[in-house]
Design a protein around this motif. Structure first.
Motif, PDB file in Angstrom:
ATOM      1  N   ASN A 116       0.833  -1.198   0.000  1.00  0.00           N
ATOM      2  CA  ASN A 116       0.000   0.000   0.000  1.00  0.00           C
ATOM      3  C   ASN A 116       0.867   1.248   0.000  1.00  0.00           C
ATOM      4  O   ASN A 116       1.881   1.320   0.671  1.00  0.00           O
TER       5      ASN A 116
ATOM      6  N   TYR B 193       0.385   5.070   0.977  1.00  0.00           N
ATOM      7  CA  TYR B 193      -0.534   5.957   1.674  1.00  0.00           C
ATOM      8  C   TYR B 193      -0.199   7.408   1.383  1.00  0.00           C
ATOM      9  O   TYR B 193       0.955   7.748   1.115  1.00  0.00           O
TER      10      TYR B 193
ATOM     11  N   ARG C 295      -1.558   4.558  12.096  1.00  0.00           N
ATOM     12  CA  ARG C 295      -1.922   3.238  11.564  1.00  0.00           C
ATOM     13  C   ARG C 295      -3.129   3.411  10.636  1.00  0.00           C
ATOM     14  O   ARG C 295      -4.085   4.086  10.986  1.00  0.00           O
ATOM     15  N   TRP C 296      -3.074   2.774   9.504  1.00  0.00           N
ATOM     16  CA  TRP C 296      -4.199   2.779   8.566  1.00  0.00           C
ATOM     17  C   TRP C 296      -5.047   1.550   8.881  1.00  0.00           C
ATOM     18  O   TRP C 296      -4.570   0.420   8.755  1.00  0.00           O
ATOM     19  N   GLU C 297      -6.288   1.805   9.303  1.00  0.00           N
ATOM     20  CA  GLU C 297      -7.149   0.715   9.759  1.00  0.00           C
ATOM     21  C   GLU C 297      -8.516   0.782   9.088  1.00  0.00           C
ATOM     22  O   GLU C 297      -9.016   1.867   8.777  1.00  0.00           O
ATOM     23  N   VAL C 298      -9.109  -0.389   8.920  1.00  0.00           N
ATOM     24  CA  VAL C 298     -10.430  -0.485   8.299  1.00  0.00           C
ATOM     25  C   VAL C 298     -11.459   0.228   9.160  1.00  0.00           C
ATOM     26  O   VAL C 298     -11.515   0.053  10.378  1.00  0.00           O
ATOM     27  N   SER C 299     -12.256   1.052   8.490  1.00  0.00           N
ATOM     28  CA  SER C 299     -13.322   1.784   9.177  1.00  0.00           C
ATOM     29  C   SER C 299     -14.514   1.875   8.231  1.00  0.00           C
ATOM     30  O   SER C 299     -14.809   0.902   7.533  1.00  0.00           O
TER      31      SER C 299
ATOM     32  N   LEU D 106      -9.647   2.119   4.472  1.00  0.00           N
ATOM     33  CA  LEU D 106      -8.581   2.307   5.447  1.00  0.00           C
ATOM     34  C   LEU D 106      -8.489   3.786   5.821  1.00  0.00           C
ATOM     35  O   LEU D 106      -8.368   4.645   4.947  1.00  0.00           O
TER      36      LEU D 106
ATOM     37  N   HIS E 205      -5.275   6.599  11.690  1.00  0.00           N
ATOM     38  CA  HIS E 205      -5.540   6.802  13.118  1.00  0.00           C
ATOM     39  C   HIS E 205      -4.216   7.077  13.817  1.00  0.00           C
ATOM     40  O   HIS E 205      -3.237   6.379  13.576  1.00  0.00           O
TER      41      HIS E 205
END
Length: 104
Positions: free
Chosen positions: A2, A4, A75-79, A84, A87
């Protein structure tokens, strides 16, 4: 792998922005404290975040944040919708990471 974006956005109320300017750091909004991290949005997520969480509010400030200055604390997190989201963990958001500001 990825790739970003280099920046993300934090939406703040006028009172939150005033405290951020005064203190030089932003420790988070109530939702950030509840979730254990500071919520940020990538550029393509910003309007959805405004619509979902800030509809009808005035006096908002949108701070563009240099994610590189925050290092591994982002941190890139699923939401929302499986996307992503960036956060920020383990630290407040420093004013030195803000590269631009605009009205929301």
């Amino acid at each position: 792998m990825n790739t970003y974006p280099a920046t993300a956005y934090k939406i703040l109320t006028a009172d939150q922005w005033a405290a951020f300017e005064r203190d030089g750091v932003f420790a988070g909004a109530p939702v950030d404290h509840a979730d254990g991290y500071i919520h940020l949005s990538a550029a393509d997520q910003l309007q959805g975040t405004l619509d979902k969480h800030f509809a009808g509010q005035t006096g908002l400030v949108i701070a563009e944040v240099d994610l590189g200055m925050l290092g591994d604390d982002v941190r890139w997190e699923v939401s929302r919708g499986g996307a992503l989201f960036p956060h920020l963990y383990n630290r407040p958001l420093p004013m030195t990471a803000v590269v631009s500001v605009r009205a929301g």
